[in-house]
Design a protein around this motif. Structure first.
Motif, mmCIF file in Angstrom:
data_model
loop_
_atom_site.group_PDB
_atom_site.id
_atom_site.type_symbol
_atom_site.label_atom_id
_atom_site.label_comp_id
_atom_site.label_asym_id
_atom_site.label_seq_id
_atom_site.Cartn_x
_atom_site.Cartn_y
_atom_site.Cartn_z
ATOM 1 N N VAL A 140 0.878 -1.255 0.064
ATOM 2 C CA VAL A 140 -0.037 -0.054 0.003
ATOM 3 C C VAL A 140 0.985 1.220 -0.069
ATOM 4 O O VAL A 140 1.601 1.542 1.126
ATOM 5 N N GLU A 141 0.895 1.989 -1.252
ATOM 6 C CA GLU A 141 1.946 3.046 -1.092
ATOM 7 C C GLU A 141 1.393 3.893 -2.644
ATOM 8 O O GLU A 141 1.257 3.551 -3.485
ATOM 9 N N ASP A 142 1.281 5.124 -2.045
ATOM 10 C CA ASP A 142 0.738 6.193 -3.178
ATOM 11 C C ASP A 142 1.600 6.613 -4.170
ATOM 12 O O ASP A 142 1.297 6.966 -5.292
ATOM 13 N N ASN A 143 2.835 6.499 -3.749
ATOM 14 C CA ASN A 143 4.011 6.818 -4.718
ATOM 15 C C ASN A 143 4.301 5.793 -5.924
ATOM 16 O O ASN A 143 4.826 4.506 -5.407
ATOM 17 N N ALA A 144 3.991 5.815 -6.849
ATOM 18 C CA ALA A 144 3.983 4.730 -7.794
ATOM 19 C C ALA A 144 5.485 4.112 -8.067
ATOM 20 O O ALA A 144 5.727 2.861 -8.108
ATOM 21 N N THR A 145 6.366 4.962 -7.921
ATOM 22 C CA THR A 145 7.984 4.480 -8.022
ATOM 23 C C THR A 145 8.202 3.408 -7.039
ATOM 24 O O THR A 145 8.932 2.628 -6.914
ATOM 25 N N SER A 146 7.916 4.381 -5.743
ATOM 26 C CA SER A 146 7.950 3.461 -4.410
ATOM 27 C C SER A 146 7.440 1.857 -4.435
ATOM 28 O O SER A 146 7.880 1.184 -3.955
ATOM 29 N N ARG A 147 6.147 2.164 -4.922
ATOM 30 C CA ARG A 147 5.319 1.060 -4.825
ATOM 31 C C ARG A 147 5.786 0.195 -5.977
ATOM 32 O O ARG A 147 6.191 -1.244 -5.556
ATOM 33 N N GLU A 199 -12.076 -13.420 -2.958
ATOM 34 C CA GLU A 199 -11.423 -14.453 -3.886
ATOM 35 C C GLU A 199 -9.879 -14.397 -3.232
ATOM 36 O O GLU A 199 -9.169 -15.229 -3.952
ATOM 37 N N GLN A 200 -9.461 -13.121 -2.559
ATOM 38 C CA GLN A 200 -8.042 -13.366 -2.249
ATOM 39 C C GLN A 200 -7.666 -12.903 -0.803
ATOM 40 O O GLN A 200 -8.059 -11.832 -0.042
ATOM 41 N N ALA A 201 -6.963 -13.492 -0.060
ATOM 42 C CA ALA A 201 -6.544 -13.422 1.319
ATOM 43 C C ALA A 201 -4.878 -13.051 1.248
ATOM 44 O O ALA A 201 -4.230 -13.491 0.268
ATOM 45 N N PHE A 202 -4.549 -12.013 2.207
ATOM 46 C CA PHE A 202 -3.151 -11.807 2.273
ATOM 47 C C PHE A 202 -2.535 -12.160 3.354
ATOM 48 O O PHE A 202 -3.186 -12.022 4.527
ATOM 49 N N ASP A 203 -1.168 -12.556 3.379
ATOM 50 C CA ASP A 203 -0.489 -12.657 4.530
ATOM 51 C C ASP A 203 0.232 -11.598 5.237
ATOM 52 O O ASP A 203 0.424 -11.487 6.469
ATOM 53 N N LEU A 204 0.670 -10.685 4.472
ATOM 54 C CA LEU A 204 1.123 -9.551 4.891
ATOM 55 C C LEU A 204 0.930 -8.105 4.168
ATOM 56 O O LEU A 204 0.516 -8.262 2.994
ATOM 57 N N VAL A 205 0.840 -7.011 4.970
ATOM 58 C CA VAL A 205 0.595 -5.831 4.051
ATOM 59 C C VAL A 205 1.952 -4.772 4.592
ATOM 60 O O VAL A 205 2.406 -4.774 5.911
ATOM 61 N N LEU A 206 2.223 -4.318 3.634
ATOM 62 C CA LEU A 206 3.375 -3.340 3.723
ATOM 63 C C LEU A 206 2.594 -2.074 3.585
ATOM 64 O O LEU A 206 1.980 -1.450 2.555
ATOM 65 N N MET A 207 2.451 -1.204 4.643
ATOM 66 C CA MET A 207 1.504 0.066 4.751
ATOM 67 C C MET A 207 2.474 1.431 4.811
ATOM 68 O O MET A 207 3.210 1.501 5.683
ATOM 69 N N ASP A 208 2.256 2.160 3.718
ATOM 70 C CA ASP A 208 2.685 3.362 3.740
ATOM 71 C C ASP A 208 2.210 4.366 4.879
ATOM 72 O O ASP A 208 1.140 4.010 4.958
ATOM 73 N N TRP A 209 3.139 5.018 5.651
ATOM 74 C CA TRP A 209 2.366 5.971 6.585
ATOM 75 C C TRP A 209 1.571 7.111 6.169
ATOM 76 O O TRP A 209 0.486 7.197 6.424
ATOM 77 N N LYS A 210 2.403 8.156 5.319
ATOM 78 C CA LYS A 210 1.718 9.286 4.680
ATOM 79 C C LYS A 210 1.155 9.302 3.465
ATOM 80 O O LYS A 210 1.906 8.887 2.703
ATOM 81 N N ALA A 240 -8.244 1.940 -1.387
ATOM 82 C CA ALA A 240 -8.041 0.722 -1.972
ATOM 83 C C ALA A 240 -7.675 -0.484 -1.559
ATOM 84 O O ALA A 240 -7.866 -1.651 -1.800
ATOM 85 N N ALA A 241 -6.671 -0.367 -0.205
ATOM 86 C CA ALA A 241 -6.367 -1.594 0.363
ATOM 87 C C ALA A 241 -7.293 -2.304 1.094
ATOM 88 O O ALA A 241 -7.516 -3.366 1.276
ATOM 89 N N LEU A 242 -8.190 -1.338 1.695
ATOM 90 C CA LEU A 242 -9.583 -1.849 2.461
ATOM 91 C C LEU A 242 -10.391 -2.604 1.429
ATOM 92 O O LEU A 242 -10.933 -3.820 1.789
ATOM 93 N N GLU A 243 -10.446 -2.137 0.139
ATOM 94 C CA GLU A 243 -11.500 -2.966 -0.848
ATOM 95 C C GLU A 243 -10.778 -4.201 -1.185
ATOM 96 O O GLU A 243 -11.267 -5.112 -1.258
ATOM 97 N N ARG A 244 -9.442 -4.153 -1.424
ATOM 98 C CA ARG A 244 -8.913 -5.258 -1.879
ATOM 99 C C ARG A 244 -8.970 -6.320 -0.730
ATOM 100 O O ARG A 244 -9.142 -7.618 -1.130
ATOM 101 N N LEU A 245 -8.543 -5.941 0.135
ATOM 102 C CA LEU A 245 -8.648 -6.906 1.709
ATOM 103 C C LEU A 245 -10.127 -7.254 1.862
ATOM 104 O O LEU A 245 -10.137 -8.570 2.375
ATOM 105 N N SER A 246 -10.977 -6.631 1.593
ATOM 106 C CA SER A 246 -12.533 -6.933 1.727
ATOM 107 C C SER A 246 -12.816 -8.100 0.731
ATOM 108 O O SER A 246 -13.890 -8.896 0.825
#
Length: 512
Positions: free
Chosen positions: A18-25, A56-67, A47-53
């Motif tokens: 989860v990262e708003d900067n395209a390059t960093s993502r 059809e797909q569950a995630f083991d780990l979320v890398l979450m940007d702060w700002k 978008a992260a909440l939508e994808r996690l909800s």
């Protein structure tokens, strides 16, 4: 950088970035894929909440940007924890270039499983994931500290090379110097970051071994200043610290350090780090051509109580482990044991006084130091409980009545009381060495002057030098005078040792 070897059960781990900067993502997604894991990138908290909800797909780990615009990382994390009804809640690691974990509120830290600083280093990202999923043994921070298995028994010969060791605690310096000398390195000493900057000479020092937690100036600030100085910036800097807080590895790299060795020092990892950054001197054989040197690994099964330690048993101390960490140098290890109480027996009480007076950082640093020394002595329980106590203080949750603090104090008391009753036969180890022939008055005065200088610089050399002067000094002043100075050296009482030498100088001048 070595390619990470991901354990089979973590290949295919599902990771949401989860990262708003395209390059960093894109960079994070690429790094995750290099670990043979499956990465999906989204650009916002919503978008992260939508994808996690999505069912059809569950995630083991979320890398979450702060700002991020809209929902920031913390709020998104709270909603994942509280609002989403997931069969499996993912592990969440916060990534930020703006905030420091140690400045977060306890309630904020409580919703996170890990914290990483930007820019995210691939090695430390792998380390963090391995730790979160129970595979610490696969972490690159461990693997990078090791050379291939077939070279561990033949560490590089660095004869002719010199390093600067920056360490404020005498016991830790002695251990590091023992191992560094064992591979031919000459060692200069600085006791804090400010001294390191003053003494660092790129023309002579092939690398710097830098402690992090020091008074006057810590290792991170010293590294930043060295990197900001064009004349010094190219010297490799290897961090050496009994780290406790998440993010230490990243902070080392962010400050400009090149490598990292955790305390208590594993010699194989230390030698591997040195080999990555220091080339052999001209004319010295490269690794694999030198005569093999057998490493005394900390878990070596040899009987630790051999020789001078036969019959010694100390509560709270694993003598086999401690002796191995002292390179099986029994005289050095006994010096370390005898020096512990002088500096650290009252550490818990002093920390409580500091905390009562609001000096939180002083208290935390003191416990950090006790932990590091305990690791080198083989006081494993004290090391582990010191780690827990330091973390409690750093999180602002100190409670003198807590089980964590009581356990730490009890472990410290156990070690200190055992050392206070160290049997007499282990209280002094000062073997007589055949020295030079009887010295004339002028040579003896020069020898004592050199001894004073050595006492301020290198205790091992000072003791050896005094042993060479012993026959003449004993004849002129009596054996008791020499033994008294040796006792001061063994107890790390340098001021008293220097005073004893100067007293001998005065008596010899009056006699002459």
């Amino acid at each position: 950088e070595q390619r990470p070897v991901t354990p089979v059960d973590l290949r295919g781990l599902r990771v949401l970035v989860v990262e708003d900067n395209a390059t960093s993502r894109d960079i994070l997604v690429s790094q995750i894929q290099s670990f043979q894991m499956v990465a999906t990138g989204v650009a916002s908290g919503e978008a992260a909440l939508e994808r996690l909800s999505a069912p059809e797909q569950a995630f083991d780990l979320v890398l979450m940007d702060w700002k991020m615009p809209g929902l920031n990382g913390l709020e998104t994390t709270r909603r994942i924890r509280a609002d989403l009804k997931l069969d499996k809640t993912p592990v969440i690691c916060m990534i930020s270039g703006y905030a420091r974990e140690d400045l977060m509120q306890p309630a904020e830290r409580a919703v996170l499983d890990a914290f990483l600083h930007k820019p995210v280093n691939q090695s430390f990202l792998f380390d963090t994931i391995m730790g979160l999923f129970g595979h610490q043994e696969a972490a690159i921070a461990g693997d990078l500290m090791r050379l291939p298995a077939d070279t561990l028994d033949t560490p590089q010969d660095f004869t002719g090379r010199r390093v600067l060791l920056v360490e404020d605690i005498e016991i830790n310096r002695l251990v590091a110097m023992e191992w560094l000398a064992s591979v031919g390195l000459e060692v200069d000493i600085a006791e804090n970051g400010a001294e390191a900057i003053e003494r660092l000479d790129p023309a002579h020092h092939a690398a710097v071994l830098m402690d992090l937690q020091m008074p006057v100036m810590d290792g991170l600030e010293a590294t930043r200043r060295i990197r900001a100085c064009p004349e010094l910036a190219a010297v490799p800097i290897i961090a050496m610290t009994a780290h406790a807080l998440k993010g230490d590895l990243e902070r080392c790299l962010a400050a400009g350090m090149n490598d990292y060795v955790a305390k208590p020092v594993d010699p194989a990892r230390l030698f591997a780090a040195l080999a990555r950054w220091i080339k052999p001197a001209d004319g010295v054989p490269v690794q694999g051509q030198a005569e093999p040197t057998t490493l005394a690994a900390p878990d070596a099964p040899e009987e630790a109580t051999a020789g001078p330690l036969t019959g010694l048993s100390l509560p709270g101390i694993d003598l086999a482990d401690g002796l191995a960490r002292a390179n099986r140098n029994a005289a050095l290890y006994l010096k370390m044991l005898r020096g512990f109480n002088r500096s650290w027996a009252e550490a818990a009480r002093r920390a409580e006084d500091d905390l009562a007076a609001g000096r939180l950082e002083d208290a935390r640093r003191a416990i950090h130091s006790v932990k590091g020394v305990a690791g080198n002595l083989g006081a494993k329980t004290l090391y582990a409980r010191g780690q827990a106590a330091e973390r409690m203080i750093a999180e602002g949750a100190f409670d003198p009545a807590s089980a964590i603090w009581r356990d730490f104090s009890a472990a410290l008391n156990e070690v200190a009381e055992g050392l206070a009753s160290l049997p007499l036969e282990f209280a002094m180890v000062a073997p007589v060495i055949d020295g030079d022939a009887e010295l004339d008055a002028g040579a003896l005065r020069q020898g004592l002057a050199a001894l004073v200088a050595l006492l301020d610089d290198d205790l091992g050399r000072a003791q050896a030098h005094l042993e060479r002067l012993r026959p003449t000094l004993t004849q002129r002043l009596g054996a008791a005078r020499v033994d008294a100075v040796l006792a001061c050296i063994d107890d790390f009482d340098i001021d008293a040792a220097i005073a004893g030498v100067k007293q001998m100088q005065g008596e010899l001048e009056r006699d002459d």
